[in-house]
Design an enzyme around this catalytic site. Structure first.
Site, mmCIF file in Angstrom:
data_model
loop_
_atom_site.group_PDB
_atom_site.id
_atom_site.type_symbol
_atom_site.label_atom_id
_atom_site.label_comp_id
_atom_site.label_asym_id
_atom_site.label_seq_id
_atom_site.Cartn_x
_atom_site.Cartn_y
_atom_site.Cartn_z
ATOM 1 N N GLY B 207 32.989 32.046 47.727
ATOM 2 C CA GLY B 207 32.036 33.083 47.326
ATOM 3 C C GLY B 207 31.749 34.037 48.468
ATOM 4 N N SER B 208 30.498 34.516 48.513
ATOM 5 C CA SER B 208 30.147 35.576 49.470
ATOM 6 C C SER B 208 30.190 35.124 50.920
ATOM 7 C CB SER B 208 28.770 36.130 49.155
ATOM 8 O OG SER B 208 28.784 36.647 47.850
#
Lengths: 427, 465
Positions: B207-208
């Site tokens: 993810g981020s």
């Protein structure tokens, strides 16, 4: 070689054997310091005193005898004691006592028997005692369904076949030295082949019957093989008729095949031999554990006291060779086989050098019994031949075995002494 | 008769030779198979007769030892579950795992460091005793990591960025290695897989948190600097798909720095497209993806889609840590510690010293650099941007008064609607990093909410004196 140089050589080798035995004992003691060290040291000293006494008796009473046998016996019993100590601290006490008794009997035999030829005169009595000993376990033994080769009198147990084999050798040697000419002349012609007269085949058939009887009634494959092998070999040596060996082997094969088919005990032994891996945790367990011991020991072995030979059932008796395989490795067991080869070679040499036929056959017979027994048990634990429950001479735990082998080599030493002594008197 | 005796002796000579040949065959040819045969219990017996070495944490807490029983030795884990996944277990029935497995021969004293040491051991009578391991783990930080993970599914990896030493490694749910023989059936069948070390074997979309890597690549390639301007319209159309921001937010005009602080997906998708598939994957690889990183216990490979097969959609998703990108918590800890260590990736390690049974050090593990991933000035720039994340952005939860903390949150979509894994990667103090950390909480929601508090507790313990 002069008698004194023979004895000096014996003493030198014996000293080396005693030191090697002490070394082996020290090695197992360091790995397994189970009992008080003073006991170990005194046992080591008693061991040395015993063999030095043997040597002194030979030096003073039988100076011409073969000098290599005693040191090698000393080394084998010493290594055997070290290994049995390592395997069981109870059994080693009994084994030590048996080695003491064996040495004393050896000394008495050397002192008492002045001329081994007198033994030939008692051939029928000795043969009969041998036979009685062989069948004694049928009367006293309890197990008809499993091998029971032990005679139990009170707390003492005894394996009669060990002593019986010696008496049978004396009987064969005496019998064949008288009859060998008769047996070697084949008068009857069948086709183009001359065959011996049926009446002369009598003894062959009798011993075939006894051997098969041993197999069927006592389920003792080892003793059966030992007696028949001995008989055939001596018959061949006495008569130079390979035909006896052929007929005998054929008869034995028939007997053994019949037994394998009819007796589950013999059959399962053969099945295990052919493929021990089909029932690794059951019937094949013992042999597979033995093979594991050799494999795990590798070339150098784990070191005395550092392996796990107690995983093999009956390791201190039938399977002691596998314990050596695990702890002193391939190099060690090949050295042990070399010791047996030297003993066998010396036995045959004594037979070759002896002039009288009884002496020749006696020395050869004793050597053959020793050689067959060694081959059958080492071959059994390493899957060369089907496993049979017999002991490895001088190494295995077992009183009757130790005693019988001391007597066996006592007789060989007597034959060797007399042969050279008489030869030197003639010259 | 002599002729026959000679014949017989030759026959016996042949028979004895046969014995020797057969024994040689058994030992030399069949030997390896016989030794390895599962029915041959000698190896197990031998192990049980050896006092296996101890395992202690760097601060001297005893984690594993062998206690003598009447006949053999029994492995005991005095701290129970503590560091279970690192230490593993040594069971008679269920074999071994973790360091107990990978350092088995050293713990058994079988693999001595040198022949000289072997001789010395013989004289010192330390035969029959194994060597001891001293770990890099800090027991207090390890305890906090495990305490905070309790009741959740997830993992924590904390490294010393300068050396690669593992300060803490925890995986939840966990187990007690001391009772493995009794509890085996239950824990091996547990659908939550307590036996799996999620820190090294768990493969998660980053993810981020992956935006740290994308940022480093873009800055190293001098495509952008922190003040570069971007326009966010809430969604970015890339070929057939639309990249959206979390919660459908629209940020308008933002700088690169602000985009990282606020974790703006559309901006990072643009940066990724500007980098292109090849450069993006090259940098990812340099950070340790798509390779097997040598480690003291088995470490799964983190991976991306192959650059050659990526289209723009893949590139855009990869730049924000989605698509086929998967990372172990260890890999994300390595990535963030590379930033903390001026762009140099250090080889991670768990065992700091091997000591002989008398306590003498026989081997000290040297730290090793894997490679320089980015320049130190790039690392410093990303470091500074990550401080911004904690000071002004999504990572405020890990702020520690008096210290500069650098961090990045991650909220990884895993397919199912609304279900996300929460990530947090961080290091502190930002101006002299002592600890770098990656935390993941499975299905924990956003990284800030789920993983953030754990990161905060651990950083506080590690740096506040």
């Amino acid at each position: 070689m002069s008698p004194s140089s023979r004895r000096n050589r014996e003493l030198k080798l014996l000293t080396a054997s005693i030191f090697l035995s002490w070394l082996a004992l020290a090695a197992v003691y360091l790995a397994k310091p189970y009992i008080d060290m003073t006991i170990i040291i005194s046992a080591g000293l008693v061991f040395a005193v015993l063999y030095i006494s043997d040597h002194l008796i030979l030096r003073f009473f039988r100076p011409y005898s073969e000098p290599i046998l005693l040191p090698l016996i000393c080394l084998l019993t010493g290594l055997g004691l070290a290994m049995i100590y390592r395997l069981s601290q109870t059994l080693v006490i009994y084994q030590f006592l048996w080695v003491v008794i064996g040495n004393i009997v050896f000394m008495l035999l050397i002192l008492v028997v002045d001329d081994y030829r007198t033994l030939a005169g008692y051939k029928y009595s000795l043969g009969l005692i041998g036979l009685i000993l062989l069948v004694s376990t049928i009367r006293f033994g309890s197990g008809f369904f499993e091998p029971n080769l032990w005679l139990k009198i009170g707390p003492l147990s005894f394996q009669p076949s060990e002593i019986a084999k010696l008496l049978v050798v004396i009987f064969f040697a005496a019998y064949l030295s008288e009859k060998h000419e008769l047996l070697s002349i084949f008068t009857r012609q069948v086709g183009r082949l001359f065959v011996p007269d049926v009446k002369h085949l009598g003894p062959l058939l009798v011993f075939w019957a006894i051997s098969v009887g041993l197999l069927v009634i006592q389920k003792d494959l080892g003793a059966s093989l030992l007696f028949f092998g001995l008989f055939l070999t001596l018959l061949y040596i006495a008569t130079d008729r390979i035909l006896y060996v052929a007929i005998g082997s054929f008869l034995f094969l028939i007997g053994a095949t019949g037994a394998a088919l009819a007796l589950s005990y013999v059959n399962s032994r053969i099945q295990i031999w052919i493929n021990p891996w089909q029932d690794v945790s059951g019937k094949g367990y013992q042999l597979v554990q033995s093979l594991f011991a050799f494999g795990s020991g590798g070339f150098w072995g784990s070191g005395l006291g550092r392996g796990f030979p107690n995983l093999i059932p009956a390791v201190s008796t039938d399977f002691i060779f596998s314990a050596f395989g695990e702890e002193i490795g391939l190099i060690g067991v090949v050295a042990l086989i070399a010791i047996y080869i030297v003993l066998v070679a010396r036995g045959f040499k004594i037979a070759l050098k002896t002039d009288d036929e009884f002496g020749k056959l006696l020395a050869a017979g004793l050597t053959v019994v020793f050689a067959i027994q060694t081959f059958v048990i080492i071959g059994g634990v390493s899957r060369v031949v089907p496993l049979t429950g017999i002991t490895l001479p001088f190494l295995s735990y077992g009183g009757s075995s130790i005693l019988a082998n001391f007597i066996l080599f006592g007789l060989l030493i007597l034959v060797s002494n007399q042969q050279i002594e008489e030869a030197s008197q003639v010259s | 008769m002599n002729k026959q005796i000679r014949t017989v002796s030759i026959v016996f000579a042949a028979l004895f030779l046969l014995l020797v040949l057969n024994l040689s065959y058994i030992v030399m040819v069949q030997g390896p198979d016989l030794r390895a045969n599962p029915a041959n219990t000698r190896a197990v017996e031998e192990e049980l007769s050896i006092q296996r070495g101890t395992i202690t944490s760097s601060d001297g807490v005893l984690l594993a030892e062998s206690r003598p029983t009447a006949t053999r030795f029994k492995r005991a884990y005095p701290k129970g579950e503590l560091a279970a996944h690192v230490i593993g277990y040594s069971s008679d029935k269920y074999q071994k795992a973790g360091l107990e497995q990978s350092y088995n021969s050293i713990l058994l004293g079988k693999e001595d460091i040198s022949f000289i040491d072997q001789l010395i051991n013989k004289f010192k009578k330390s035969e029959g005793k194994g060597n001891n391991l001293v770990l890099t783990l800090d027991s207090k930080i390890q305890e906090i990591a495990e305490r905070d993970l309790k009741g959740k599914k997830g993992a924590v990896v904390a490294l010393d960025p300068k050396t690669g030493a593992v300060i803490a490694m925890a995986s939840s749910p966990t187990y007690d290695p001391g009772t493995i023989d009794d509890s085996w059936k239950a824990i091996s069948a547990d659908p939550n897989a307590p036996l799996v070390n999620r820190a090294t074997q768990g493969k998660y979309p980053p993810g981020s948190s992956f935006k740290v890597i994308t940022s480093a690549a873009a800055i190293q390639e001098k495509l952008f600097d922190p003040s570069s301007q971007f326009t966010d319209e809430g969604t970015l159309e890339v070929q057939t798909t639309k990249i959206r921001n979390y919660y459908g937010k629209t940020f308008g005009e933002v700088t690169f720095r602000e985009a990282l602080e606020l974790s703006v997906n559309t901006v990072f998708a643009q940066i990724g497209l500007k980098l292109g598939a090849q450069r993006l994957v090259d940098y990812t690889d340099k950070f340790g993806f798509n390779e097997t990183i040598e480690f003291d216990i088995p470490l799964a490979e983190s991976s991306t889609k192959n650059a050659a097969t990526m289209d723009d959609v893949d590139v855009a998703w990869t730049a924000i840590g989605q698509a086929k990108t998967i990372a172990t918590p260890m890999e994300m800890a390595l990535a963030v510690s590379t930033i903390a260590n001026n762009g140099v990736l250090m080889k991670p390690y768990l065992v700091k010293e091997i000591r002989d049974p008398s306590g003498q050090i026989i081997k000290q593990i040297d730290t090793r650099q894997i490679r320089e991933v980015i320049s130190s000035s790039t690392a410093q720039t990303v470091n500074d941007m990550m401080v911004g994340v904690v000071e002004n952005g999504t990572g405020t939860v890990v702020q520690i008064p008096g210290y500069k903390v650098a961090g990045k949150t991650g909220t990884a979509e895993i397919g199912a609607e609304g279900v996300t894994h929460g990530w947090f990667v961080a290091f502190a103090p930002a101006d002299n990093p002592q600890i770098a950390i990656a935390v993941i909480i499975e299905q924990g929601g956003t990284g800030g909410e789920s993983a953030g508090p754990i990161v905060h507790d651990i950083l506080e313990q590690a740096i506040v004196k």
